[in-house]
Design a protein around this motif. Structure first.
Motif, PDB file in Angstrom:
ATOM      1  N   LYS A 144       0.827  -1.210   0.000  1.00  0.00           N
ATOM      2  CA  LYS A 144       0.000   0.000   0.000  1.00  0.00           C
ATOM      3  C   LYS A 144       0.863   1.263   0.000  1.00  0.00           C
ATOM      4  CE  LYS A 144      -1.975   0.456   3.838  1.00  0.00           C
ATOM      5  NZ  LYS A 144      -1.102   1.537   4.342  1.00  0.00           N
ATOM      6  N   SER A 145       1.850   1.307   0.886  1.00  0.00           N
ATOM      7  CA  SER A 145       2.658   2.526   0.993  1.00  0.00           C
ATOM      8  C   SER A 145       3.500   2.736  -0.265  1.00  0.00           C
ATOM      9  CB  SER A 145       3.562   2.458   2.222  1.00  0.00           C
ATOM     10  OG  SER A 145       2.778   2.286   3.371  1.00  0.00           O
ATOM     11  N   ASP A 168      -0.855   6.201   8.432  1.00  0.00           N
ATOM     12  CA  ASP A 168      -0.814   4.820   8.920  1.00  0.00           C
ATOM     13  C   ASP A 168      -0.309   4.795  10.358  1.00  0.00           C
ATOM     14  OD1 ASP A 168      -0.577   2.192   9.468  1.00  0.00           O
ATOM     15  OD2 ASP A 168       0.422   1.647   7.598  1.00  0.00           O
ATOM     16  N   GLY A 171       1.946   1.721  11.288  1.00  0.00           N
ATOM     17  CA  GLY A 171       3.306   1.589  10.754  1.00  0.00           C
ATOM     18  C   GLY A 171       3.596   2.696   9.759  1.00  0.00           C
ATOM     19  N   SER A 173       5.330   4.759   7.293  1.00  0.00           N
ATOM     20  CA  SER A 173       6.539   4.362   6.573  1.00  0.00           C
ATOM     21  C   SER A 173       6.994   5.387   5.544  1.00  0.00           C
ATOM     22  CB  SER A 173       6.331   2.995   5.917  1.00  0.00           C
ATOM     23  OG  SER A 173       5.181   3.015   5.120  1.00  0.00           O
ATOM     24  N   ASP A 244      -1.965   7.785   2.759  1.00  0.00           N
ATOM     25  CA  ASP A 244      -1.632   6.374   3.011  1.00  0.00           C
ATOM     26  C   ASP A 244      -2.358   5.981   4.298  1.00  0.00           C
ATOM     27  OD1 ASP A 244      -0.483   3.879   3.202  1.00  0.00           O
ATOM     28  OD2 ASP A 244       1.574   4.589   3.527  1.00  0.00           O
TER      29      ASP A 244
END
Ligand SMILES: Nc1ncnc2c1ncn2[C@@H]1O[C@H](COP(=O)(O)OP(=O)(O)OP(=O)(O)O)[C@@H](O)[C@H]1O
Ligand SMILES: [Mg+2]
Length: 389
Positions: A144-145, A168, A171, A173, A244
């Motif tokens: 996704k990221s 997010d 996480g 990122s 994100d």
């Protein structure tokens, strides 16, 4: 420059807040309105959650709290968010507090529909920001990221002014994927200036918390962090902001989908059946809050052997396209599983920015063009962009 070695603790912050009183004269820590206090690297962050009707009385308290914390030795910045919470049944834009335990598996229970549907409770847009789109996935680890970053860069390559927001909470990122080590500066003590990378404005919840910080955020805290990143950042004029989202379709995700003024959502999935079941949940979640699904991206769709150039469909490629058809949402494209994408992504050199002439960059630009067209077709982008289509 001399930097204080004394680590600032939550208790120091709490002690400073004890000298600030709420509207009824009670010391702030005694009022039951404080979220957890996050202290990292001299940056202090917490929220005050009060009944929506009481927000005007609390605004000066919020300001005093911020001042008191900022005056502490070792504090480089302090951000205090004030969150108005509606009492159940009162309607309105703020989430009801509910346990956050739900992650994957069952979709979140249906939120009682407000009279008039989402229109009645749609969050206000961000001044200057044309369209905010979510990049989401039903489950974690599907890329996704990586997709969000390269899609954002693809939109940039189409001539759009792009921002990217890493929401997010589980996480964050983007600092890693974009090779960002610095922290955002504050403007005038309260507003944050986004970091600029590859011609895009970037904010990440990771800027406010250290990577190692355990995820102890409570629901209201998360929401106020998100509100802050949307509304207290100098985004400037953007055509598109790519968000994100945290993976999954639990309560936190649903609340976010509802609270961010989204013009559309892009769902990322791998081709496996299990991932597709989760992707379906993701689509259902956005539909529930009346956010149009702009389409599905199949990531790690097939494997191109770097040695012989041969292609293998290791996960049974094509599942997402079929699923998109079944669900009546656009299919946005297939991204191969490729070592270059992984290496570039994980070393902060996203492929669209650093190998713009390669085939991968072209794939992401094509996906970006479909996203742009999806937004423009529905009149969700400014006319300037429609002309460029
Ligand atoms: N198309 C691809 N080819 C090769 N590797 C990829 C591809 N897409 C993503 N990856 C790699 O897979 C890993 C997970 O990707 P990423 O972090 O983008 O996923 P995510 O869905 O955001 O994960 P999380 O749920 O943890 O946020 C990373 O190491 C990334 O570099
Ligand atoms: Mg991610």
């Amino acid at each position: 420059m001399a930097v204080s070695k004394m680590a600032l603790s939550k208790d120091d912050v709490r002690a400073a807040l004890a000298k600030v009183s709420g509207p009824d004269g009670k010391a702030l820590p005694e009022t039951g309105t404080l979220s957890d206090i996050v202290v990292t690297d001299g940056k202090v962050f917490f929220s005050i959650t009060v009944d929506a009707a009481a927000v005007p009385q609390w605004e000066p308290v919020r300001a005093r709290a911020e001042q008191a914390v900022r005056a502490l030795a070792g504090v480089t910045s302090a951000l205090v968010a004030l969150t108005g919470e509606r009492s159940p049944g009162a309607g309105g834009a703020t989430p009801q507090r509910r346990p956050q335990a739900q992650t994957q598996g069952q979709p979140a229970p249906a939120r009682p529909q407000q009279p008039g549907g989402r229109a009645a409770q749609a969050p206000a847009g961000i001044p200057g920001v044309g369209a905010i789109i979510a990049v989401a996935s039903g489950k974690g680890g599907v890329g996704k990221s990586t997709t969000a970053v390269n899609l954002a860069l693809g939109l940039r390559d189409l001539g759009l002014t792009v921002g990217i927001l890493d929401a997010d909470i589980y996480g964050p990122s983007l600092p890693k994927l974009l090779g960002i080590r610095e922290r955002p500066e504050t403007i005038g003590g309260t507003r944050l200036k986004p970091i600029v990378r590859h011609g895009m404005s970037v904010m990440s919840i990771g800027f406010l918390i250290e990577e190692e910080t355990p995820m102890i955020w409570r629901g209201p805290m998360v929401m106020s962090a998100l509100t802050q990143m949307l509304r207290e950042v100098e985004w400037g004029a953007l055509d598109v902001m790519v968000v994100d989202m945290p993976p999954g379709t639990g309560d936190a995700q649903l609340t976010m989908a509802q609270q961010v003024p989204l013009k559309g959502a892009v769902i990322v999935s791998t081709p496996q059946d299990l991932a597709l079941i989760d992707a379906r949940r993701g689509i259902a979640m956005f539909r529930r809050v009346n956010v149009p699904v702009l389409g599905i991206v199949e990531n790690m769709s097939y494997f191109l052997c770097p040695h012989c150039g041969g292609r293998s469909d290791i996960f049974g490629h094509g599942g997402a396209r079929a699923e998109a058809e079944r669900l009546g949402v656009p299919f946005l494209g297939e991204v191969p599983l490729d070592i270059e994408i992984r290496e570039k992504s994980d070393s902060g050199q996203p492929v669209v920015a650093t190998s713009p002439d390669g085939s991968h960059a072209q794939i992401y630009r094509d996906i970006a063009a479909r996203v742009r067209d999806g937004l423009a077709g529905a009149g969700r982008l400014a006319p300037k962009i429609v002309i460029e289509a």
